[in-house]
Scaffold this active site. Structure first.
Site, mmCIF file in Angstrom:
data_model
loop_
_atom_site.group_PDB
_atom_site.id
_atom_site.type_symbol
_atom_site.label_atom_id
_atom_site.label_comp_id
_atom_site.label_asym_id
_atom_site.label_seq_id
_atom_site.Cartn_x
_atom_site.Cartn_y
_atom_site.Cartn_z
ATOM 1 N N ASN A 9 41.588 14.962 20.675
ATOM 2 C CA ASN A 9 41.152 16.311 21.030
ATOM 3 C C ASN A 9 42.275 17.323 20.727
ATOM 4 O O ASN A 9 43.267 17.406 21.451
ATOM 5 C CB ASN A 9 40.764 16.324 22.510
ATOM 6 C CG ASN A 9 40.182 17.648 22.958
ATOM 7 O OD1 ASN A 9 40.615 18.700 22.504
ATOM 8 N ND2 ASN A 9 39.215 17.594 23.850
ATOM 9 N N ASP A 67 43.017 11.947 30.767
ATOM 10 C CA ASP A 67 41.574 11.941 30.959
ATOM 11 C C ASP A 67 41.236 13.047 31.943
ATOM 12 O O ASP A 67 41.966 13.259 32.914
ATOM 13 C CB ASP A 67 41.086 10.584 31.479
ATOM 14 C CG ASP A 67 39.710 10.289 30.914
ATOM 15 O OD1 ASP A 67 39.604 10.070 29.702
ATOM 16 O OD2 ASP A 67 38.732 10.320 31.689
ATOM 17 N N PHE A 143 37.665 25.348 24.816
ATOM 18 C CA PHE A 143 36.797 24.272 24.331
ATOM 19 C C PHE A 143 35.973 23.748 25.499
ATOM 20 O O PHE A 143 36.147 24.163 26.646
ATOM 21 C CB PHE A 143 37.632 23.157 23.688
ATOM 22 C CG PHE A 143 38.456 22.365 24.681
ATOM 23 C CD1 PHE A 143 39.634 22.879 25.189
ATOM 24 C CD2 PHE A 143 38.039 21.113 25.123
ATOM 25 C CE1 PHE A 143 40.392 22.159 26.106
ATOM 26 C CE2 PHE A 143 38.794 20.376 26.036
ATOM 27 C CZ PHE A 143 39.967 20.910 26.529
ATOM 28 N N GLY A 144 35.098 22.816 25.185
ATOM 29 C CA GLY A 144 34.333 22.121 26.222
ATOM 30 C C GLY A 144 33.641 23.078 27.187
ATOM 31 O O GLY A 144 32.921 24.004 26.784
ATOM 32 N N TYR A 145 33.908 22.880 28.472
ATOM 33 C CA TYR A 145 33.229 23.649 29.521
ATOM 34 C C TYR A 145 33.892 25.009 29.802
ATOM 35 O O TYR A 145 33.500 25.701 30.738
ATOM 36 C CB TYR A 145 33.182 22.830 30.818
ATOM 37 C CG TYR A 145 32.400 21.533 30.672
ATOM 38 C CD1 TYR A 145 31.016 21.525 30.788
ATOM 39 C CD2 TYR A 145 33.045 20.331 30.401
ATOM 40 C CE1 TYR A 145 30.292 20.346 30.644
ATOM 41 C CE2 TYR A 145 32.324 19.143 30.251
ATOM 42 C CZ TYR A 145 30.955 19.167 30.370
ATOM 43 O OH TYR A 145 30.232 18.008 30.224
ATOM 44 N N ASP A 146 34.894 25.381 29.018
ATOM 45 C CA ASP A 146 35.613 26.644 29.272
ATOM 46 C C ASP A 146 34.690 27.865 29.397
ATOM 47 O O ASP A 146 34.925 28.721 30.257
ATOM 48 C CB ASP A 146 36.671 26.902 28.191
ATOM 49 C CG ASP A 146 37.931 26.074 28.427
ATOM 50 O OD1 ASP A 146 38.097 25.543 29.534
ATOM 51 O OD2 ASP A 146 38.741 25.968 27.490
ATOM 52 N N LYS A 166 44.922 30.677 30.570
ATOM 53 C CA LYS A 166 44.495 29.318 30.946
ATOM 54 C C LYS A 166 45.703 28.411 31.138
ATOM 55 O O LYS A 166 45.759 27.622 32.078
ATOM 56 C CB LYS A 166 43.552 28.743 29.873
ATOM 57 C CG LYS A 166 43.043 27.360 30.243
ATOM 58 C CD LYS A 166 42.116 26.743 29.219
ATOM 59 C CE LYS A 166 41.723 25.337 29.667
ATOM 60 N NZ LYS A 166 41.019 24.585 28.634
ATOM 61 N N HIS A 171 44.203 22.894 35.132
ATOM 62 C CA HIS A 171 44.444 21.517 35.572
ATOM 63 C C HIS A 171 45.414 20.804 34.621
ATOM 64 O O HIS A 171 46.337 20.124 35.039
ATOM 65 C CB HIS A 171 43.095 20.789 35.625
ATOM 66 C CG HIS A 171 42.279 20.963 34.377
ATOM 67 N ND1 HIS A 171 41.913 22.204 33.893
ATOM 68 C CD2 HIS A 171 41.815 20.062 33.461
ATOM 69 C CE1 HIS A 171 41.245 22.048 32.762
ATOM 70 N NE2 HIS A 171 41.173 20.773 32.480
ATOM 71 N N ARG A 172 45.192 20.981 33.321
ATOM 72 C CA ARG A 172 46.035 20.309 32.310
ATOM 73 C C ARG A 172 47.465 20.848 32.363
ATOM 74 O O ARG A 172 48.421 20.085 32.332
ATOM 75 C CB ARG A 172 45.443 20.538 30.919
ATOM 76 C CG ARG A 172 46.279 19.978 29.770
ATOM 77 C CD ARG A 172 45.497 19.913 28.475
ATOM 78 N NE ARG A 172 44.272 19.180 28.682
ATOM 79 C CZ ARG A 172 43.075 19.764 28.853
ATOM 80 N NH1 ARG A 172 42.954 21.073 28.780
ATOM 81 N NH2 ARG A 172 42.008 19.037 29.094
HETATM 82 P P1 ITT Z 1 40.598 12.250 24.334
HETATM 83 O O1 ITT Z 1 40.645 11.843 22.901
HETATM 84 O O2 ITT Z 1 41.935 12.686 24.857
HETATM 85 O O3 ITT Z 1 39.914 11.245 25.232
HETATM 86 P P2 ITT Z 1 38.259 13.867 25.009
HETATM 87 O O4 ITT Z 1 37.791 15.205 24.539
HETATM 88 O O5 ITT Z 1 37.356 12.694 24.776
HETATM 89 O O6 ITT Z 1 39.699 13.593 24.359
HETATM 90 P P3 ITT Z 1 38.164 13.313 27.844
HETATM 91 O O7 ITT Z 1 37.711 11.918 27.579
HETATM 92 O O8 ITT Z 1 39.267 13.525 28.813
HETATM 93 O O9 ITT Z 1 38.644 14.021 26.496
HETATM 94 O O10 ITT Z 1 36.872 14.158 28.197
HETATM 95 C C1 ITT Z 1 36.904 15.204 29.035
HETATM 96 C C2 ITT Z 1 35.902 16.222 28.606
HETATM 97 O O11 ITT Z 1 35.911 17.211 29.646
HETATM 98 C C3 ITT Z 1 36.269 16.966 27.314
HETATM 99 O O12 ITT Z 1 35.706 16.409 26.173
HETATM 100 C C4 ITT Z 1 35.723 18.370 27.597
HETATM 101 O O13 ITT Z 1 34.359 18.428 27.279
HETATM 102 C C5 ITT Z 1 35.893 18.487 29.100
HETATM 103 N N1 ITT Z 1 37.163 19.169 29.402
HETATM 104 C C6 ITT Z 1 38.349 18.603 29.713
HETATM 105 N N2 ITT Z 1 39.302 19.508 29.891
HETATM 106 C C7 ITT Z 1 38.708 20.690 29.676
HETATM 107 C C8 ITT Z 1 39.161 22.000 29.671
HETATM 108 O O14 ITT Z 1 40.438 22.305 29.886
HETATM 109 N N3 ITT Z 1 38.296 22.980 29.402
HETATM 110 C C9 ITT Z 1 37.005 22.698 29.157
HETATM 111 N N4 ITT Z 1 36.493 21.478 29.112
HETATM 112 C C10 ITT Z 1 37.326 20.470 29.364
#
Ligand code: ITT
Length: 187
Positions: A9, A67, A143-146, A166, A171-172
């Site tokens: 990621n 994770d 990204f993701g749920y941001d 951010k 959390h990160r």
């Molecule tokens: P890895 O290769 O590190 O596993 P990943 O994207 O698969 O990357 P995770 O297994 O930890 O990561 O999945 C967590 C998911 O939660 C990630 O794909 C996002 O959709 C969401 N997520 C995690 N941190 C986030 C953030 O800071 N903002 C928004 N969404 C987040």
């Protein structure tokens, strides 16, 4: 000091690099190891198991894995450890649909960062950020749920607030800052 981040990621990598840069620690993306993810309801177990497959025997480099999950109170913590799968399947629209008609939209992001390396078999660092789920996606950063997560004390989503803000409060950022402090000071 250099640490290898085993992740696919790039957005996570960028955020973590900036935080560890504050400590003068260089982060490199490691694509040669695979992050083995066991199925579990517990992020700590997932990270500990991933570390055990990366740091086998004597290692000469430092590695981190992370994770995360988004835990929504009224959905009993869903999607939690399944956040990545749920994002890829039902996505933001699906989560917002599950939340329709729910007034209490409290949620939190949790990050578990695991470190292993010379003389460090496994050490975990945790970061948690509370907030609420927005009623619609807003903002195009992150990204993701941001776009649907509004951190406590703000009225904008992480997607609107952008990386600089951010990275002050996520959390990160919290988990990686704790790691930086531990490595450079309080071991
Ligand atoms: P890895 O290769 O590190 O596993 P990943 O994207 O698969 O990357 P995770 O297994 O930890 O990561 O999945 C967590 C998911 O939660 C990630 O794909 C996002 O959709 C969401 N997520 C995690 N941190 C986030 C953030 O800071 N903002 C928004 N969404 C987040």
């Amino acid at each position: 000091m250099k640490i290898f981040f085993v992740t696919g990621n790039e957005a996570k990598f960028r955020e973590a690099s900036l935080v560890l840069g504050e400590f003068g620690i260089e982060l490199a993306m490691d694509r040669s190891h695979r992050k083995i993810e066991i199925q579990s309801d517990n992020l700590e177990d997932i990270v500990n198991n991933a570390l055990a497959t990366i740091c086998t025997g004597d290692v000469s480099e430092y590695f981190v894995v992370e994770d995360d999950g988004l835990f929504i109170d009224k959905l009993n913590g869903f999607p939690g450890p399944y956040s990545s799968y749920v994002y890829r399947t039902i996505g933001l629209t699906g989560i917002l649909r599950l939340m329709s008609g729910i007034n209490d939209r409290t949620a939190y992001f949790k990050s578990v960062v695991g470190l292993c390396g010379p003389q460090i078999p496994a050490k975990l660092f945790i970061g948690v950020r509370y907030g609420v789920i927005a009623t619609e996606p807003r903002g195009s950063e992150g990204f993701g749920y941001d776009p649907i997560f509004i951190p406590s004390g703000f009225n904008k989503t992480f997607g609107e607030l952008g990386l600089e803000i951010k990275n002050k409060l996520s959390h990160r950022a919290m988990a990686f800052r704790t790691l930086g402090n531990w490595l450079l000071g309080g071991r």
